[in-house]
Design a protein around this motif. Structure first.
Motif, mmCIF file in Angstrom:
data_model
loop_
_atom_site.group_PDB
_atom_site.id
_atom_site.type_symbol
_atom_site.label_atom_id
_atom_site.label_comp_id
_atom_site.label_asym_id
_atom_site.label_seq_id
_atom_site.Cartn_x
_atom_site.Cartn_y
_atom_site.Cartn_z
ATOM 1 N N GLU A 145 43.859 46.009 37.519
ATOM 2 C CA GLU A 145 43.733 44.962 38.542
ATOM 3 C C GLU A 145 45.054 44.207 38.753
ATOM 4 O OE1 GLU A 145 40.936 44.960 40.090
ATOM 5 O OE2 GLU A 145 39.908 46.274 38.689
ATOM 6 N N SER A 146 45.803 44.023 37.683
ATOM 7 C CA SER A 146 47.056 43.257 37.761
ATOM 8 C C SER A 146 48.124 43.964 38.582
ATOM 9 C CB SER A 146 47.595 42.985 36.353
ATOM 10 O OG SER A 146 47.869 44.210 35.681
ATOM 11 N N ARG A 147 47.901 45.247 38.902
ATOM 12 C CA ARG A 147 48.882 46.020 39.657
ATOM 13 C C ARG A 147 48.415 46.285 41.088
ATOM 14 N NH1 ARG A 147 53.970 46.389 37.940
ATOM 15 N NH2 ARG A 147 54.136 48.368 39.072
ATOM 16 N N ILE A 148 47.405 45.516 41.540
ATOM 17 C CA ILE A 148 46.912 45.628 42.915
ATOM 18 C C ILE A 148 47.130 44.287 43.621
ATOM 19 C CG2 ILE A 148 44.905 46.031 44.388
ATOM 20 C CD1 ILE A 148 43.703 47.698 42.127
ATOM 21 N N LEU A 149 47.645 44.345 44.848
ATOM 22 C CA LEU A 149 47.859 43.148 45.660
ATOM 23 C C LEU A 149 47.032 43.260 46.938
ATOM 24 C CD1 LEU A 149 49.516 40.489 46.217
ATOM 25 C CD2 LEU A 149 51.138 41.949 47.456
ATOM 26 N N ALA A 150 46.206 42.245 47.209
ATOM 27 C CA ALA A 150 45.433 42.192 48.449
ATOM 28 C C ALA A 150 46.206 41.373 49.482
ATOM 29 C CB ALA A 150 44.071 41.565 48.197
ATOM 30 N N ILE A 151 46.211 41.848 50.721
ATOM 31 C CA ILE A 151 46.947 41.191 51.801
ATOM 32 C C ILE A 151 45.995 40.947 52.963
ATOM 33 C CG2 ILE A 151 48.872 41.382 53.421
ATOM 34 C CD1 ILE A 151 50.214 43.313 51.475
ATOM 35 N N GLY A 152 45.987 39.718 53.489
ATOM 36 C CA GLY A 152 45.127 39.456 54.632
ATOM 37 C C GLY A 152 45.300 38.063 55.193
ATOM 38 N N ASP A 153 44.749 37.869 56.412
ATOM 39 C CA ASP A 153 44.872 36.568 57.081
ATOM 40 C C ASP A 153 43.574 35.778 57.062
ATOM 41 O OD1 ASP A 153 43.487 38.187 58.952
ATOM 42 O OD2 ASP A 153 44.229 36.970 60.622
ATOM 43 N N GLY A 154 42.531 36.318 56.415
ATOM 44 C CA GLY A 154 41.262 35.605 56.329
ATOM 45 C C GLY A 154 41.140 34.892 54.992
ATOM 46 N N LEU A 155 41.210 33.577 55.010
ATOM 47 C CA LEU A 155 41.174 32.831 53.748
ATOM 48 C C LEU A 155 39.842 33.025 53.036
ATOM 49 C CD1 LEU A 155 43.171 30.948 52.244
ATOM 50 C CD2 LEU A 155 41.925 29.016 53.215
ATOM 51 N N ALA A 199 39.711 38.579 47.083
ATOM 52 C CA ALA A 199 40.679 38.977 46.058
ATOM 53 C C ALA A 199 40.524 38.122 44.807
ATOM 54 C CB ALA A 199 42.097 38.857 46.609
ATOM 55 N N MET A 200 40.337 36.821 44.984
ATOM 56 C CA MET A 200 40.154 35.939 43.838
ATOM 57 C C MET A 200 38.900 36.334 43.053
ATOM 58 S SD MET A 200 41.213 32.247 45.539
ATOM 59 C CE MET A 200 40.808 31.337 44.042
ATOM 60 N N GLY A 201 37.836 36.696 43.782
ATOM 61 C CA GLY A 201 36.611 37.102 43.115
ATOM 62 C C GLY A 201 36.764 38.393 42.331
ATOM 63 N N GLU A 202 37.702 39.239 42.770
ATOM 64 C CA GLU A 202 37.963 40.510 42.089
ATOM 65 C C GLU A 202 39.077 40.390 41.052
ATOM 66 O OE1 GLU A 202 36.163 43.372 42.623
ATOM 67 O OE2 GLU A 202 34.893 42.053 43.840
ATOM 68 N N ASP A 203 39.633 39.191 40.909
ATOM 69 C CA ASP A 203 40.705 38.919 39.947
ATOM 70 C C ASP A 203 41.953 39.750 40.241
ATOM 71 O OD1 ASP A 203 41.746 37.482 37.813
ATOM 72 O OD2 ASP A 203 41.191 38.986 36.338
ATOM 73 N N ILE A 204 42.280 39.863 41.536
ATOM 74 C CA ILE A 204 43.532 40.517 41.921
ATOM 75 C C ILE A 204 44.396 39.534 42.708
ATOM 76 C CG2 ILE A 204 42.572 42.848 41.887
ATOM 77 C CD1 ILE A 204 42.297 42.788 44.849
#
Length: 291
Positions: free
Chosen positions: A225-235, A242-247
């Protein structure tokens, strides 16, 4: 504290894979965003994997065709996980019954009902009237420009019948160029507020992240998980999910919240801080646009 960065490559070497939102990040609903495309192409050239994680109700094949139409080149991404695929799998397992009321634009969303052959013993789905329905499949409003309140009467009747609503796209709104449109999430939210039961399969809910990991794993070893980055414009979709998935997450402030964050090239630091504190959501990084 959220760190404002100038470009993806300031932090990209920390991550083996990206979970990238589409609308507002890679395209604007009309055409590709060139800087975002170039950033993803370079990331892939450097060995990273790009999973497009979208709340589109389309199956991934339909999303790919749509991206071609927007001018998003196929060498800027590796695979796609869509809310549509996750929701379709649930529908064919019978989570809202076999006889369903469809809400959406049929010409746009017809492919949602195409069979999924990997599901064992799928139920046979039949589109029926509200009076006959055992459940609701919502891909969006019949008219994306109309206030969701126009559906209150129909949803009230559905709630009284005890129908579950399968939401194929949890987004509330999207911007198609300069025009803001309502999405299925707005109807699902209204139904929930009325006391009905809505089932979600896109961001920020776990099913679509499970699908994204499976798609990523199909390409090789699954990174931690620490090596995955989520990108998006929807807070409340991309970042909260992403916070819920711990990424970790990179918040694109120049999308849906460009006015609130006072984003031109970059967000106003104070406006961004105030907004994030108000919403109690903390992305790892922020940037005006993906570049």
């Amino acid at each position: 504290m959220t760190r404002i960065i100038d470009n993806l490559f300031q932090v990209s070497d920390k991550y083996d894979a990206l979970f990238v939102d589409l609308w507002g990040c890679v395209h604007d609903g009309v055409r590709a965003l060139p800087e975002a495309v170039a950033a993803l192409q370079q990331y892939r050239t450097n060995g990273g994997k790009v999973v497009l994680v979208t709340n589109s109700p389309k199956p991934r094949a339909g999303v790919a065709v749509q991206l071609d139409g927007f001018g998003v080149p196929r060498d800027s991404w590796d695979t796609i996980a869509s809310s549509g695929d996750s929701a379709r799998a649930a529908m064919f397992r019978g989570v809202v019954g076999e006889k369903v009321l469809f809400m959406g634009e049929w010409q746009r969303d017809e492919e949602f009902f195409e069979p999924i052959h990997v599901i064992e013993d799928p139920v046979s789905i039949e589109r029926v009237s509200l009076e006959q329905a055992e459940g609701i499949v919502c891909c969006g409003p019949d008219d994306p420009m109309a206030d969701p309140e126009v559906e209150r009467g129909r949803l009230l009747y559905a709630k009284q019948k005890g129908l579950k609503l399968l939401c194929a796209n949890p987004d509330i709104v999207v911007d198609r160029g300069e025009v803001r449109e309502w999405c299925a999430g707005a109807l699902a939210r209204l139904y929930t507020e009325m006391g009905g039961e809505s089932l979600y399969f896109g961001k920020p809910h776990p099913p679509i992240y499970d699908l994204a990991r499976r798609r990523l794993g199909e390409m090789g070893a699954l990174p931690p998980e620490s090596r995955i980055l989520a990108i998006g414009d929807g807070l409340h979709t991309d970042i909260q999910g992403a916070m819920g998935e711990d990424i970790d997450s990179l918040y694109i402030t120049g999308g849906l919240a460009r006015d609130i964050t006072k984003t031109s090239h970059q967000p106003d630091k104070n406006a961004l801080s105030t907004y994030l504190q108000t919403e109690m959501i903390s992305p790892t990084y922020a940037i005006g646009q993906l570049r």
